[in-house]
Structure formats: structure tokens, C-alpha cells
Design a protein around this motif. Structure first.
Motif, PDB file in Angstrom:
ATOM      1  N   PHE A  54       0.948  -1.177   0.025  1.00 22.53           N
ATOM      2  CA  PHE A  54       0.040   0.075  -0.142  1.00 22.53           C
ATOM      3  C   PHE A  54       0.940   1.298  -0.188  1.00 22.53           C
ATOM      4  N   ARG A  55       2.051   1.109   0.674  1.00 23.73           N
ATOM      5  CA  ARG A  55       3.149   2.349   0.619  1.00 23.73           C
ATOM      6  C   ARG A  55       3.657   2.638  -0.690  1.00 23.73           C
ATOM      7  N   GLY A  56       4.009   1.373  -1.524  1.00 25.84           N
ATOM      8  CA  GLY A  56       4.705   1.518  -2.759  1.00 25.84           C
ATOM      9  C   GLY A  56       5.910   1.252  -2.340  1.00 25.84           C
ATOM     10  N   GLY A  57       6.690   0.733  -1.421  1.00 23.72           N
ATOM     11  CA  GLY A  57       7.840   0.541  -1.135  1.00 23.72           C
ATOM     12  C   GLY A  57       8.131   0.171   0.240  1.00 23.72           C
ATOM     13  N   ARG A  58       9.290  -0.436   0.438  1.00 31.31           N
ATOM     14  CA  ARG A  58       9.747  -0.809   1.882  1.00 31.31           C
ATOM     15  C   ARG A  58       9.602   0.457   2.976  1.00 31.31           C
ATOM     16  N   LYS A  59       9.375   0.134   4.034  1.00 34.66           N
ATOM     17  CA  LYS A  59       9.526   1.273   5.350  1.00 34.66           C
ATOM     18  C   LYS A  59      10.943   1.606   5.658  1.00 34.66           C
ATOM     19  N   GLU A  60      11.251   2.732   5.722  1.00 30.54           N
ATOM     20  CA  GLU A  60      12.703   3.264   6.066  1.00 30.54           C
ATOM     21  C   GLU A  60      12.881   2.864   7.419  1.00 30.54           C
ATOM     22  N   ASP A  61      14.215   2.240   7.627  1.00 31.87           N
ATOM     23  CA  ASP A  61      14.591   1.881   8.575  1.00 31.87           C
ATOM     24  C   ASP A  61      15.160   2.811   9.717  1.00 31.87           C
ATOM     25  N   SER A  62      14.371   3.237  10.747  1.00 33.07           N
ATOM     26  CA  SER A  62      14.598   4.329  11.780  1.00 33.07           C
ATOM     27  C   SER A  62      15.692   3.942  12.521  1.00 33.07           C
ATOM     28  N   GLU A  63      15.785   2.815  12.893  1.00 33.14           N
ATOM     29  CA  GLU A  63      16.626   2.388  14.260  1.00 33.14           C
ATOM     30  C   GLU A  63      17.829   2.470  14.102  1.00 33.14           C
ATOM     31  N   THR A  64      18.755   2.289  12.731  1.00 35.96           N
ATOM     32  CA  THR A  64      20.069   2.326  12.527  1.00 35.96           C
ATOM     33  C   THR A  64      20.793   3.545  12.793  1.00 35.96           C
ATOM     34  N   PRO A  65      19.959   4.872  12.171  1.00 39.61           N
ATOM     35  CA  PRO A  65      20.764   6.244  12.429  1.00 39.61           C
ATOM     36  C   PRO A  65      20.719   6.333  14.052  1.00 39.61           C
ATOM     37  N   GLU A  66      19.653   5.987  14.888  1.00 43.74           N
ATOM     38  CA  GLU A  66      19.820   6.506  16.498  1.00 43.74           C
ATOM     39  C   GLU A  66      20.752   5.454  16.943  1.00 43.74           C
ATOM     40  N   ARG A  67      20.876   4.306  16.467  1.00 45.86           N
ATOM     41  CA  ARG A  67      21.870   3.246  17.098  1.00 45.86           C
ATOM     42  C   ARG A  67      23.218   3.690  16.717  1.00 45.86           C
ATOM     43  N   THR A  68      23.519   4.137  15.593  1.00 45.36           N
ATOM     44  CA  THR A  68      24.992   4.798  15.264  1.00 45.36           C
ATOM     45  C   THR A  68      25.274   5.853  16.145  1.00 45.36           C
ATOM     46  N   ARG A  69      24.090   7.008  16.173  1.00 46.32           N
ATOM     47  CA  ARG A  69      24.387   8.014  17.145  1.00 46.32           C
ATOM     48  C   ARG A  69      24.752   7.870  18.621  1.00 46.32           C
ATOM     49  N   ALA A  70      24.021   6.606  19.018  1.00 47.88           N
ATOM     50  CA  ALA A  70      24.260   6.246  20.163  1.00 47.88           C
ATOM     51  C   ALA A  70      25.654   5.571  20.514  1.00 47.88           C
ATOM     52  N   VAL A  71      26.116   4.694  19.345  1.00 45.25           N
ATOM     53  CA  VAL A  71      27.571   3.979  19.485  1.00 45.25           C
ATOM     54  C   VAL A  71      28.546   5.042  19.318  1.00 45.25           C
ATOM     55  N   ALA A  72      28.328   6.032  18.752  1.00 44.56           N
ATOM     56  CA  ALA A  72      29.386   7.071  18.712  1.00 44.56           C
ATOM     57  C   ALA A  72      29.461   7.931  19.948  1.00 44.56           C
ATOM     58  N   GLU A  73      28.490   8.142  20.703  1.00 48.88           N
ATOM     59  CA  GLU A  73      28.618   8.825  22.084  1.00 48.88           C
ATOM     60  C   GLU A  73      29.026   8.017  22.778  1.00 48.88           C
ATOM     61  N   ARG A  74      28.424   6.844  22.958  1.00 50.50           N
ATOM     62  CA  ARG A  74      28.950   5.945  23.880  1.00 50.50           C
ATOM     63  C   ARG A  74      30.587   5.552  23.968  1.00 50.50           C
ATOM     64  N   ASN A  75      31.035   5.642  22.889  1.00 50.24           N
ATOM     65  CA  ASN A  75      32.566   5.208  22.765  1.00 50.24           C
ATOM     66  C   ASN A  75      33.333   6.464  22.326  1.00 50.24           C
ATOM     67  N   GLY A  76      32.986   7.460  22.337  1.00 50.84           N
ATOM     68  CA  GLY A  76      33.778   8.803  21.945  1.00 50.84           C
ATOM     69  C   GLY A  76      34.397   8.657  20.583  1.00 50.84           C
ATOM     70  N   LEU A  77      33.248   8.172  19.417  1.00 48.79           N
ATOM     71  CA  LEU A  77      33.679   8.212  18.192  1.00 48.79           C
ATOM     72  C   LEU A  77      33.233   9.269  17.273  1.00 48.79           C
ATOM     73  N   ARG A  78      33.887   9.470  16.135  1.00 49.14           N
ATOM     74  CA  ARG A  78      33.080  10.102  15.128  1.00 49.14           C
ATOM     75  C   ARG A  78      32.959   9.030  13.860  1.00 49.14           C
ATOM     76  N   ILE A  79      31.582   8.884  13.723  1.00 51.50           N
ATOM     77  CA  ILE A  79      31.046   8.096  12.650  1.00 51.50           C
ATOM     78  C   ILE A  79      30.165   8.562  11.516  1.00 51.50           C
ATOM     79  N   ARG A  80      30.551   8.356  10.285  1.00 49.27           N
ATOM     80  CA  ARG A  80      29.774   8.914   9.242  1.00 49.27           C
ATOM     81  C   ARG A  80      29.075   7.605   8.837  1.00 49.27           C
ATOM     82  N   LEU A  81      27.601   7.996   8.560  1.00 48.61           N
ATOM     83  CA  LEU A  81      26.622   6.933   8.289  1.00 48.61           C
ATOM     84  C   LEU A  81      26.229   7.236   6.762  1.00 48.61           C
ATOM     85  N   TYR A  82      26.174   6.123   6.122  1.00 47.93           N
ATOM     86  CA  TYR A  82      25.653   6.322   4.550  1.00 47.93           C
ATOM     87  C   TYR A  82      24.560   5.345   4.531  1.00 47.93           C
ATOM     88  N   ARG A  83      23.670   5.798   3.531  1.00 48.90           N
ATOM     89  CA  ARG A  83      22.526   4.971   3.072  1.00 48.90           C
ATOM     90  C   ARG A  83      22.841   4.204   1.614  1.00 48.90           C
TER      91      ARG A  83
END
Length: 275
Positions: A121-150
Motif C-alpha cells: 500500500f505504501r509502494g515501497g519498504r518502510k525506511e529503517d529508523s533504528e540504525t541512525p539512532e543506534r549509530t548516534r548512540a554508539v558514537a556517543e557511548r564510545n567517544g567516536l566520530r562515525i559517518r553513516l551512509y544509506r
């Protein structure tokens, strides 16, 4: 990094269980064609011994741990050590290999039955919203800088503030924390490098697989591949491999990672459809 500059092909014949057999082995070396040829002969001898006597090849002949048969397109060397290389894989894609700049391959979650119905009904897959937030949390928790690409099938994370040894406990813990594909984690461990595909997949462009694989068996085989490559590059120019989502964290960047980032973005980013 299990990347080899020189490759050699060797065919050997024998009679096994009353039938003629021919085996083809590939040898590799980063030093000389002669060493590559010697390696091919050694591997053929191991397999022949197994077929004749039932003696299994030594563990170090396991194919999962072998260097990948990929043509080197470009490389970066520091202090006599290869730290990055562009290679072309069996599917014809350009791949970035790094000795210590960590990439994480993160697949989209597989949709359940209700998700598949909703997608109709949407005409495509639902965009994953968990990975960006998880990546943000991993960067903050480990003191890292991380670039995230789709990417077409998920995400790709690139750590730009710290170097990691492929297969080390720290690297694999971070890959797991980011949600990286287990098969990718194993590949990094066995190949002693991190890998990122830089060019679109041929089948997504409506093209067949390459007609031949490196190292070429004959000049005609290489010529057929080069013709395929011209068609592939023409089609691939209209597509992109990934798009930058966001950069998380404020840690100071690592110079080598910055250099790798520039190489990655130059080849992988674009305005076209992801493929």
C-alpha cells in the motif's frame, strides 16, 4: 590485508576412481610472478595428494581464508605497508579495502509478513529508523566520530576518529554494536581488512555477470571482460552506491581515516538512484 598483486593459474590432470579429472588451482604472491606460480603448483600438489591418497589439505589451504582473486586497480602505501587498495571483485564491482579504517556493513531488517503487506500500500519498504539512532548512540557511548551512509539494502558506517585491527576483539565488538552483518564480520576477519563496495551492482543495472574472472585464462577472456566493463561503466555512471545520512560524534578525526573517506566518497557518492 590479504591482497595479492601476482596470480598464477595451474591445471593438473589425474585419473580418479577410473575417470580422468582435471583440477585448476590459483597461486598468489605479493612479491613476484614466480612465487605465485610456485604457490599454484604447491596447491595443486596438495589437492592431488588428497584425491589420490585421501589425505586432506592442510588447514591453511581452506578457501575461506584464501586471498580473493581480485585485480588491483589502485593502492595507497605508507612506510612500505599497503593501507588501502581499490580492487575489482568477481561481480565486476570496485571495492575499497582498508588495513585499519573500519567500515561496517549494516543490512536493513528483513520485513515480516505484515510489513510486506503494508509495503504494497505504501509502494515501497518502510525506511529503517533504528540504525541512525543506534549509530548516534554508539558514537556517543564510545567517544567516536562515525559517518553513516544509506545504501540500496541498508547502511554503511565509517569510523573516522580511530583505527582498528580487522578481526580484533575491539573491532568485532564495535561491528556487533553497530549491527553489522555477521557474514561481513567474518569476511573482515578472514581477509584481514575492512571492505566497502564503491560501484553499483551489475544486476541492478540490468546487466549480466562478467563473462570472465581475474586472473584471465586467455587474452580472449580478458577482451570479453573489458567489453563488459565498458558497458558496465556506462550504465553505472547514472547511479550511486550510497548517500551520506549524517556524521555523528565530535571526536578528532584520524588523518588516515580522512584520506580513506575522501577516496570512498569520490567513488561511491552521487545523485543517481542507489544500486
Amino acid at each position: 590485508m590479504k591482497i595479492r598483486r601476482y596470480w598464477s593459474r595451474h591445471a593438473a590432470s589425474l585419473e580418479h576412481q577410473g575417470e580422468p579429472w582435471t583440477i585448476t588451482c590459483f597461486g598468489a604472491s605479493d612479491n613476484s610472478p614466480e612465487q605465485a606460480h610456485s604457490d599454484a603448483l604447491d596447491r595443486a600438489a596438495q589437492i592431488l595428494r588428497y584425491l589420490r591418497d585421501g589425505q586432506r589439505p592442510a588447514d591453511d589451504y581452506a578457501y575461506a581464508d584464501r586471498p580473493l582473486r581480485e585485480e588491483i586497480l589502485d593502492e595507497t602505501v605508507e612506510g612500505g605497508r599497503r593501507i588501502a587498495a581499490l580492487t575489482r571483485n568477481a561481480s565486476g564491482n570496485v571495492v575499497l579495502n582498508t588495513a585499519d579504517v573500519l567500515f561496517a556493513d549494516i543490512d536493513d531488517p528483513k520485513p515480516g509478513f505484515l510489513d510486506r503487506i503494508a509495503a504494497l500500500f505504501r509502494g515501497g519498504r518502510k525506511e529503517d529508523s533504528e540504525t541512525p539512532e543506534r549509530t548516534r548512540a554508539v558514537a556517543e557511548r564510545n567517544g567516536l566520530r562515525i559517518r553513516l551512509y544509506r545504501t540500496r539494502g541498508g547502511y554503511r558506517a565509517l569510523v573516522t576518529s580511530r583505527l582498528y585491527e580487522p578481526g580484533s576483539a575491539k573491532a568485532e565488538a564495535l561491528l556487533a554494536e553497530l549491527g553489522s552483518d555477521p557474514l561481513y564480520v567474518r569476511l573482515c576477519r578472514t581477509q584481514e581488512s575492512f571492505r566497502a563496495r564503491l560501484s553499483p551492482k551489475a544486476w541492478r543495472l540490468g546487466l549480466p555477470r562478467p563473462p570472465a574472472r581475474f586472473p584471465w585464462a586467455t587474452p580472449a577472456a580478458e577482451a570479453a571482460f573489458r567489453q563488459w566493463l565498458r558497458d558496465y561503466e556506462t550504465a553505472a555512471a547514472q547511479y550511486a552506491t550510497c548517500r551520506l545520512v549524517e556524521e555523528y560524534g565530535t571526536a578528532r578525526t584520524e588523518p588516515r581515516a580522512v584520506s580513506v573517506t575522501r577516496m570512498h566518497d569520490r567513488h561511491a557518492l552521487g545523485d543517481g538512484e542507489l544500486a
